[in-house]
Design an enzyme around this catalytic site. Structure first.
Site, mmCIF file in Angstrom:
data_model
loop_
_atom_site.group_PDB
_atom_site.id
_atom_site.type_symbol
_atom_site.label_atom_id
_atom_site.label_comp_id
_atom_site.label_asym_id
_atom_site.label_seq_id
_atom_site.Cartn_x
_atom_site.Cartn_y
_atom_site.Cartn_z
ATOM 1 C CG HIS A 51 -0.280 -0.289 2.511
ATOM 2 N ND1 HIS A 51 0.632 0.573 3.068
ATOM 3 C CD2 HIS A 51 -0.360 -1.346 3.358
ATOM 4 C CE1 HIS A 51 1.058 0.076 4.215
ATOM 5 N NE2 HIS A 51 0.491 -1.091 4.404
ATOM 6 C CG HIS A 110 4.328 -1.676 1.904
ATOM 7 N ND1 HIS A 110 3.010 -2.058 1.926
ATOM 8 C CD2 HIS A 110 4.936 -2.355 2.916
ATOM 9 C CE1 HIS A 110 2.823 -2.953 2.890
ATOM 10 N NE2 HIS A 110 3.960 -3.140 3.508
ATOM 11 N N GLY A 141 8.801 1.140 8.344
ATOM 12 C CA GLY A 141 7.778 2.125 8.718
ATOM 13 C C GLY A 141 7.732 2.314 10.228
ATOM 14 C CD GLN A 142 8.602 5.392 14.600
ATOM 15 O OE1 GLN A 142 9.656 4.926 14.159
ATOM 16 N NE2 GLN A 142 8.335 5.433 15.900
ATOM 17 C CE LYS A 143 1.092 -0.450 10.353
ATOM 18 N NZ LYS A 143 0.870 -1.561 11.307
ATOM 19 C CG ASP A 144 5.085 -2.366 11.739
ATOM 20 O OD1 ASP A 144 4.067 -2.753 12.330
ATOM 21 O OD2 ASP A 144 5.164 -2.310 10.505
ATOM 22 C CB SER A 204 -2.178 -1.895 8.604
ATOM 23 O OG SER A 204 -2.113 -3.287 8.847
ATOM 24 N NE ARG A 231 -1.984 -9.072 10.679
ATOM 25 C CZ ARG A 231 -0.658 -9.131 10.860
ATOM 26 N NH1 ARG A 231 0.035 -8.032 11.046
ATOM 27 N NH2 ARG A 231 -0.029 -10.294 10.862
HETATM 28 O O1 PAF Z 1 7.092 -5.209 8.625
HETATM 29 C C1 PAF Z 1 6.989 -6.229 7.931
HETATM 30 O O2 PAF Z 1 6.315 -6.250 6.908
HETATM 31 C C2 PAF Z 1 7.740 -7.497 8.353
HETATM 32 O O3 PAF Z 1 7.740 -7.645 9.730
HETATM 33 C C3 PAF Z 1 9.166 -7.564 7.791
HETATM 34 C C4 PAF Z 1 10.041 -6.457 8.329
HETATM 35 C C5 PAF Z 1 9.122 -7.495 6.279
HETATM 36 C C6 PAF Z 1 9.815 -8.897 8.181
HETATM 37 O O4 PAF Z 1 9.091 -9.971 7.711
#
Ligand code: PAF
Length: 304
Positions: A53, A56, A166-169, A204, A206
């Site tokens: 999306h 990315h 991404g800073q979301k994670d 996301s 999801r």
């Molecule tokens: O953030 C993600 O999409 C995944 O955790 C990653 C970093 C590609 C590892 O599988």
């Protein structure tokens, strides 16, 4: 556009044909070695699990802005999913992903089959430490070990100069920075801002699970972060009070099942009781079948 370039989803904006996904480790290494042999290049890696999306694509654009060659990896990493998680239903559409990557002009897309990264006999995992224990680590045991292991493998395969996340994670970024520092990977980890929909919901993969009503209620995650930010700007410093406010607001949406709200140090993820400098406010909730997370860096006197 050159006449011979067909109008396919793999045609890049500059008219060049988009390369097919590279599946084998040996091929991706060989292609990069060839490019590196021609001249010194800065290589950027954007690791993804596909279902791409705008979030990315923003990572790809950030990578393009500072790298000569950008490699995107697409791999739904089985070892970062728990037994009861959504590995089997995780959205996947390689054609669509390739078209999106073509639209931004990615140089190389690495799409290894599972057996390429985890052949028979694979058993070595990265044991990440305290940064993986709290927040999402509490309800997803083993998740960050799986993330760290696959990211370590991708870094070893691609040898990028920079890798973009991404800073979301936010917790993922902290875990990966720790691993890179502890294990002396020669790569710069770059965290890029969260991309949101018009309604504020963090993008996301999801989100695809959400019904219209669920999506509308899911926006409470962002609204609760804004409320915390405003409260801190108005002088509130007590983490306990801020977390109660977030929980109450999220609790008002009956489709949203609150999991946690934490206020932690942005670099170590250690809990912070009084907001006296920048803090990471991180939240997680289930909305229908989607486990959603969001976060914001907040500091007294404003800023996020
Ligand atoms: O953030 C993600 O999409 C995944 O955790 C990653 C970093 C590609 C590892 O599988």
């Amino acid at each position: 556009m050159p006449e011979h370039a067909p109008e396919t989803s793999r045609t890049r904006p500059d008219g060049l044909l988009f390369p097919d996904p590279v599946r084998a480790i040996i091929d991706v290494r060989e292609k990069l070695a060839g490019l590196r042999h021609e001249k010194a290049i800065v290589v950027g890696l954007v690791p993804t699990m596909g279902s791409l999306h705008e979030g990315h694509l923003s990572l790809v654009r950030a990578a393009q802005a500072s790298c000569d060659v950008v490699v995107v990896s697409i791999f739904i990493n089985p070892i970062q999913f728990g037994a009861a998680e959504d590995m089997d239903t995780y959205p996947a559409d390689l054609e669509k992903d390739m078209a999106l990557l073509a639209s931004v002009g990615t140089d190389m897309v690495f799409v290894p089959p599972a057996g390429e990264l985890y052949p028979e006999g694979f058993e070595t995992m990265i044991d990440v430490g305290s940064t993986a224990k709290g927040l999402c680590g509490q309800s997803r045991p083993g998740h960050f070990e799986g993330v760290a292991t696959v990211v370590a493998k991708l870094l070893n395969i691609i040898s990028p100069d920079r890798a973009f996340f991404g800073q979301k994670d936010a917790q993922q970024v902290v875990v990966i920075r720790r691993m890179v520092s502890d294990l002396n990977f020669d790569v710069e980890i770059i965290s890029c801002p969260t991309v949101r929909g018009d309604d504020g919901l963090a993008l996301s993969s999801r989100n695809a699970y959400l019904s219209e009503d669920e999506r509308s209620q899911a926006t409470v995650l962002y609204r609760s972060l804004l409320q915390a930010r405003d409260a801190v700007a108005a002088g509130e410093t007590r983490s306990a009070k801020l977390k109660r406010m977030i929980r109450k607001l999220i609790g008002a949406e009956y489709m949203v099942d609150f999991e946690y709200a934490r206020i932690v140090d942005p670099w170590t993820l250690e809990p912070v009781d009084e907001v006296e400098g920048p803090v990471l406010v991180a939240i997680a909730a289930m909305v229908g079948n989607a486990r959603l997370i969001d976060n914001m860096i907040i500091e007294p006197g404003g800023g996020s």
